[in-house]
Enzyme design. Structure first.
Site, PDB file in Angstrom:
ATOM      1  N   ASN A   1       4.033   7.669   2.401  1.00 30.74           N
ATOM      2  CA  ASN A   1       4.842   8.634   1.655  1.00 30.74           C
ATOM      3  C   ASN A   1       4.143   9.981   1.494  1.00 30.74           C
ATOM      4  OD1 ASN A   1       6.681   9.580  -0.739  1.00 30.74           O
ATOM      5  ND2 ASN A   1       4.604   9.494  -1.576  1.00 30.74           N
TER       6      ASN A   1
ATOM      7  N   LEU B   1       0.877  -1.184   0.000  1.00 33.70           N
ATOM      8  CA  LEU B   1       0.000   0.000   0.000  1.00 33.70           C
ATOM      9  C   LEU B   1       0.909   1.226   0.000  1.00 33.70           C
ATOM     10  CD1 LEU B   1      -2.859   0.577   2.638  1.00 33.70           C
ATOM     11  CD2 LEU B   1      -1.626   2.407   1.512  1.00 33.70           C
TER      12      LEU B   1
ATOM     13  N   LYS C   1       8.246  16.555  10.294  1.00 29.86           N
ATOM     14  CA  LYS C   1       9.106  15.461   9.850  1.00 29.86           C
ATOM     15  C   LYS C   1       9.984  14.959  10.999  1.00 29.86           C
ATOM     16  CE  LYS C   1       7.602  15.008   5.652  1.00 29.86           C
ATOM     17  NZ  LYS C   1       6.990  13.758   5.175  1.00 29.86           N
TER      18      LYS C   1
ATOM     19  N   ASP D   1     -10.638   0.063   6.290  1.00 26.99           N
ATOM     20  CA  ASP D   1     -11.905  -0.641   6.023  1.00 26.99           C
ATOM     21  C   ASP D   1     -11.947  -1.144   4.579  1.00 26.99           C
ATOM     22  OD1 ASP D   1     -12.679  -0.151   8.603  1.00 26.99           O
ATOM     23  OD2 ASP D   1     -14.016   1.517   8.113  1.00 26.99           O
TER      24      ASP D   1
ATOM     25  N   TYR E   1       6.636  22.395   8.904  1.00 25.37           N
ATOM     26  CA  TYR E   1       6.932  21.219   8.075  1.00 25.37           C
ATOM     27  C   TYR E   1       8.100  20.438   8.662  1.00 25.37           C
ATOM     28  CZ  TYR E   1       8.685  18.344   4.269  1.00 25.37           C
ATOM     29  OH  TYR E   1       9.150  17.273   3.528  1.00 25.37           O
TER      30      TYR E   1
HETATM   31  N1  NAP Z   1      10.642  16.577  -2.863  1.00 23.01           N
HETATM   32  C1  NAP Z   1      11.479  16.782  -1.864  1.00 23.01           C
HETATM   33  O1  NAP Z   1      12.486  17.507  -2.004  1.00 23.01           O
HETATM   34  C2  NAP Z   1      11.274  16.116  -0.539  1.00 23.01           C
HETATM   35  C3  NAP Z   1      12.283  16.252   0.416  1.00 23.01           C
HETATM   36  C4  NAP Z   1      12.129  15.641   1.650  1.00 23.01           C
HETATM   37  C5  NAP Z   1      10.986  14.904   1.912  1.00 23.01           C
HETATM   38  N2  NAP Z   1      10.010  14.781   0.968  1.00 23.01           N
HETATM   39  C6  NAP Z   1       8.818  14.009   1.319  1.00 23.01           C
HETATM   40  O2  NAP Z   1       8.600  13.024   0.330  1.00 23.01           O
HETATM   41  C7  NAP Z   1       7.209  12.678   0.304  1.00 23.01           C
HETATM   42  C8  NAP Z   1       6.732  12.672  -1.134  1.00 23.01           C
HETATM   43  O3  NAP Z   1       6.817  13.984  -1.643  1.00 23.01           O
HETATM   44  P1  NAP Z   1       7.185  14.295  -3.170  1.00 23.01           P
HETATM   45  O4  NAP Z   1       8.431  15.038  -3.173  1.00 23.01           O
HETATM   46  O5  NAP Z   1       7.059  13.087  -4.003  1.00 23.01           O
HETATM   47  O6  NAP Z   1       6.025  15.356  -3.496  1.00 23.01           O
HETATM   48  P2  NAP Z   1       4.862  15.368  -4.588  1.00 23.01           P
HETATM   49  O7  NAP Z   1       5.392  15.113  -5.931  1.00 23.01           O
HETATM   50  O8  NAP Z   1       4.139  16.647  -4.313  1.00 23.01           O
HETATM   51  O9  NAP Z   1       3.940  14.121  -4.170  1.00 23.01           O
HETATM   52  C9  NAP Z   1       3.149  14.156  -3.013  1.00 23.01           C
HETATM   53  C10 NAP Z   1       2.166  12.996  -3.072  1.00 23.01           C
HETATM   54  O10 NAP Z   1       1.347  13.075  -1.887  1.00 23.01           O
HETATM   55  C11 NAP Z   1      -0.017  13.109  -2.292  1.00 23.01           C
HETATM   56  N3  NAP Z   1      -0.801  13.932  -1.390  1.00 23.01           N
HETATM   57  C12 NAP Z   1      -0.639  15.257  -1.125  1.00 23.01           C
HETATM   58  N4  NAP Z   1      -1.609  15.670  -0.278  1.00 23.01           N
HETATM   59  C13 NAP Z   1      -2.383  14.581  -0.021  1.00 23.01           C
HETATM   60  C14 NAP Z   1      -3.544  14.367   0.761  1.00 23.01           C
HETATM   61  N5  NAP Z   1      -4.117  15.371   1.440  1.00 23.01           N
HETATM   62  N6  NAP Z   1      -4.077  13.124   0.816  1.00 23.01           N
HETATM   63  C15 NAP Z   1      -3.521  12.109   0.125  1.00 23.01           C
HETATM   64  N7  NAP Z   1      -2.424  12.246  -0.641  1.00 23.01           N
HETATM   65  C16 NAP Z   1      -1.873  13.471  -0.710  1.00 23.01           C
HETATM   66  C17 NAP Z   1      -0.010  13.701  -3.689  1.00 23.01           C
HETATM   67  O11 NAP Z   1      -1.125  13.268  -4.450  1.00 23.01           O
HETATM   68  P3  NAP Z   1      -2.496  14.069  -4.625  1.00 23.01           P
HETATM   69  O12 NAP Z   1      -2.166  15.518  -4.800  1.00 23.01           O
HETATM   70  O13 NAP Z   1      -3.068  13.409  -5.820  1.00 23.01           O
HETATM   71  O14 NAP Z   1      -3.283  13.785  -3.400  1.00 23.01           O
HETATM   72  C18 NAP Z   1       1.252  13.068  -4.263  1.00 23.01           C
HETATM   73  O15 NAP Z   1       0.968  11.770  -4.735  1.00 23.01           O
HETATM   74  C19 NAP Z   1       6.508  13.707   1.198  1.00 23.01           C
HETATM   75  O16 NAP Z   1       6.234  13.127   2.452  1.00 23.01           O
HETATM   76  C20 NAP Z   1       7.532  14.818   1.344  1.00 23.01           C
HETATM   77  O17 NAP Z   1       7.391  15.526   2.553  1.00 23.01           O
HETATM   78  C21 NAP Z   1      10.135  15.369  -0.249  1.00 23.01           C
END
Ligand code: NAP
Length: 266
Positions: A93, A11, A162, A78, A158
């Site tokens: 994620n 998942l 984390k 569920d 933020y």
């Molecule tokens: N990019 C970076 O530099 C970076 C650095 C450190 C950590 N991270 C962490 O990596 C993880 C993934 O981020 P990413 O960089 O891949 O960003 P991203 O491209 O913006 O992807 C975020 C994902 O989370 C989903 N999401 C956002 N809000 C949501 C909600 N309310 N309910 C369900 N799904 C939700 C989005 O899909 P939908 O909009 O379709 O819901 C998308 O699939 C995050 O936890 C982020 O904090 C990222």
């Protein structure tokens, strides 16, 4: 629908793009059936169709859920029960960033971010851990951030959310280890995804800018490798590890925060 015996299911939340989508593809290729969760059903369905062309024997289910709503984790749990989906790997994620000074935060946006980044991740662990414990196997992969290793001015809530993910993950890893369930927490550094636009951080920012960002595929690869090794907390990339180590050994919290302020204000 995913219901056959001997199939392994992962998942993945936030699977509609970025790092989550890449983690999902890696697990698909490794032979896992998938349950992909996010808000954007159109993007999830496009990925579902694409994944069918990559591994036609695998089941890929999608579920629309807004994890900034407190009822979402229970709804997802569920759904898995109603559809006889037994989750072997839980990847928490989904997450968003929010930049700006504390007095600029909108209360509504702040609450949604905290619910998504902390509560929903916690609740999904709470719901799926008992099944994993009973089976005496399972992996939980929580995605934190390099920002969680120190206070980050102008990304204060933020980065603190984390830090929560880091501490929470390491703590439950200890609780679950004797049941054969591994909990890993992986921290990306700057990664080239939609995260930055959503957090309203410009590509031209010197510290966070485009040139500092790495590919989400590489980050996902690192996360999955560490998860299968059962590593507790780990960070993507040598430079990021040095930064986290540096802030970890400093006994001066104020100095740490000052250095972070200087770096991000460039
Ligand atoms: N990019 C970076 O530099 C970076 C650095 C450190 C950590 N991270 C962490 O990596 C993880 C993934 O981020 P990413 O960089 O891949 O960003 P991203 O491209 O913006 O992807 C975020 C994902 O989370 C989903 N999401 C956002 N809000 C949501 C909600 N309310 N309910 C369900 N799904 C939700 C989005 O899909 P939908 O909009 O379709 O819901 C998308 O699939 C995050 O936890 C982020 O904090 C990222």
């Amino acid at each position: 629908m995913i219901d056959e015996k001997n199939r392994k299911v992962a998942l993945v939340t936030g699977a509609s793009g970025g790092i989550g989508r890449e983690i999902a593809e890696i697990l698909l290729v490794k032979g896992y059936d998938l349950l992909l969760v996010a808000r954007s059903l159109d993007k999830l369905e496009a990925i579902q169709a694409e994944f069918k062309t990559i591994a036609s024997a695998r089941d890929v289910a999608v579920l629309q859920a807004d994890l900034s709503q407190s009822g979402a984790p229970k709804m997802i749990f569920d759904f898995t029960n109603e559809n006889n989906i037994s989750v072997d790997i839980l990847v928490n994620n989904a997450g968003v960033g929010m930049s700006g000074a504390i007095d600029e935060y909108s209360e509504e946006v702040l609450l949604k971010m905290i619910l998504l980044n902390t509560f929903s991740l916690t609740a999904l662990c709470k719901y799926f851990a008992p099944q994993m414990k009973a089976r005496r196997s399972g992996n939980i992969l929580n995605i934190a951030s390099l920002a969680g290793y120190q206070p980050v001015p102008y990304l204060a809530a933020y980065s603190a959310s984390k830090s929560y993910v880091l501490n929470f993950s390491d703590a439950i890893a200890m609780e679950l280890e004797e049941y054969g369930v591994s909990v890993s927490c992986y921290s990306p550094g700057h990664t080239d995804t939609e995260f930055w636009d959503r957090a309203e951080i410009s590509k031209d920012n010197k510290f966070y800018g485009q040139k500092t960002r790495v590919s989400p595929k590489d980050v996902a690869q690192g996360a999955v490798i560490k998860m299968f090794k059962g590593k507790l907390s780990s960070i993507y990339g040598f430079k990021n590890n040095v930064m986290a180590f540096g802030s970890g050994i400093s006994p001066f919290r104020k100095l740490n925060a000052r250095i972070a302020k200087k770096l991000v204000s460039k």
